[in-house]
Design a protein around this motif. Structure first.
Motif, mmCIF file in Angstrom:
data_model
loop_
_atom_site.group_PDB
_atom_site.id
_atom_site.type_symbol
_atom_site.label_atom_id
_atom_site.label_comp_id
_atom_site.label_asym_id
_atom_site.label_seq_id
_atom_site.Cartn_x
_atom_site.Cartn_y
_atom_site.Cartn_z
ATOM 1 N N ARG A 1 -4.672 39.411 16.207
ATOM 2 C CA ARG A 1 -4.952 40.146 14.728
ATOM 3 C C ARG A 1 -4.106 41.454 14.793
ATOM 4 N N SER A 2 -3.696 42.024 16.128
ATOM 5 C CA SER A 2 -2.962 43.357 15.951
ATOM 6 C C SER A 2 -1.315 43.102 15.788
ATOM 7 N N GLY A 3 -1.087 41.907 15.699
ATOM 8 C CA GLY A 3 0.173 41.202 15.301
ATOM 9 C C GLY A 3 1.209 41.020 16.614
ATOM 10 N N HIS A 4 0.604 40.797 17.769
ATOM 11 C CA HIS A 4 1.283 40.732 18.978
ATOM 12 C C HIS A 4 1.083 39.153 19.333
ATOM 13 N N SER A 5 2.046 38.630 19.853
ATOM 14 C CA SER A 5 1.928 37.256 20.254
ATOM 15 C C SER A 5 0.792 36.858 21.307
ATOM 16 N N ALA A 6 0.038 35.851 21.377
ATOM 17 C CA ALA A 6 -0.695 35.672 22.470
ATOM 18 C C ALA A 6 -0.485 34.478 23.573
ATOM 19 N N ALA A 7 0.985 33.986 22.898
ATOM 20 C CA ALA A 7 1.432 32.920 23.939
ATOM 21 C C ALA A 7 1.403 33.366 25.368
ATOM 22 N N ASP A 8 1.888 34.384 25.498
ATOM 23 C CA ASP A 8 1.981 35.065 27.057
ATOM 24 C C ASP A 8 0.607 34.962 27.776
ATOM 25 N N TRP A 9 -0.539 35.360 26.922
ATOM 26 C CA TRP A 9 -1.911 35.450 27.527
ATOM 27 C C TRP A 9 -2.190 33.806 28.035
#
Length: 200
Positions: A115-123
């Motif tokens: 939601r903050s605009g960052h990619s969650a793919a790394d997580w």
């Protein structure tokens, strides 16, 4: 902002309704029952205005209905007061159940990241590849689940032992304190040198 409004609706508004009615001379049971208007209104708003159902509001509504049934069986207003305790216990138990898959604290953190605009793919990649990364979120979820169940037990005891008019204020303050304490504890844990290196 939406989360803050939701928290105010769920925590503060029932308190205002209860003590407002009590100060007007309304009895304990009608005042407590009036507090059930808040989750009912939230579910209705979700259906009418947004054409979707808020799962949290539905869950709270279900607990309201359970407490009403307990009240009808026991005839005691304390069954209504204990509702928040059972709700907290259910949240804690649900958190512990997620330990066997993706822990709920990880899921919430990932959601906030997206939601903050960052990619969650790394997580997602680190979840698949790093046992240490998975352990961090399981530890946090375990802490949240156990703490919520402990707080819930205390709240239920208070609901059946403290004066009825004292319970809403005390348990609401306790609920807010529990959330603040758990959030602060989680942030301190994530800032430990070894943990911070794992979560990045």
């Amino acid at each position: 902002m939406n989360l803050l409004i939701s928290a105010l609706a769920d925590l503060v508004l029932p308190l205002v309704i209860y003590y407002g009615l009590r100060s007007a001379g309304i009895g304990e049971v009608p005042a407590l029952l009036a507090c059930a208007v808040v989750p009912v209104a939230r579910v209705g708003y979700g259906l009418v205005a947004r054409r979707r159902v808020d799962p949290v509001a539905v869950f709270v509504l279900a607990m309201v209905l359970v407490s009403l049934v307990l009240f009808l069986v026991s005839g005691s207003p304390r069954a209504l007061l204990a509702r928040d305790g059972w709700l907290m216990a259910a949240c804690g138990a649900a958190a512990l159940v997620t330990l066997w898959r993706r822990p709920v604290v990880f899921t919430l953190g990932r959601m906030l990241l997206a939601r903050s605009g960052h990619s969650a793919a790394d997580w997602d990649d680190r979840w698949r590849c790093s046992a240490s990364f998975r352990r961090v979120w399981r530890v946090l979820t375990l802490a949240w689940g156990v703490a919520l169940i402990v707080f819930a037990a205390v709240k239920v005891v208070m609901a059946y032992t403290l004066p009825v008019d004292v319970v809403p204020a005390v348990t609401t303050a306790m609920w807010i304190g529990a959330v603040v304490l758990l959030n602060v504890g989680s942030q301190l844990y994530l800032r430990l040198p070894g943990i911070r290196h794992v979560v990045g």
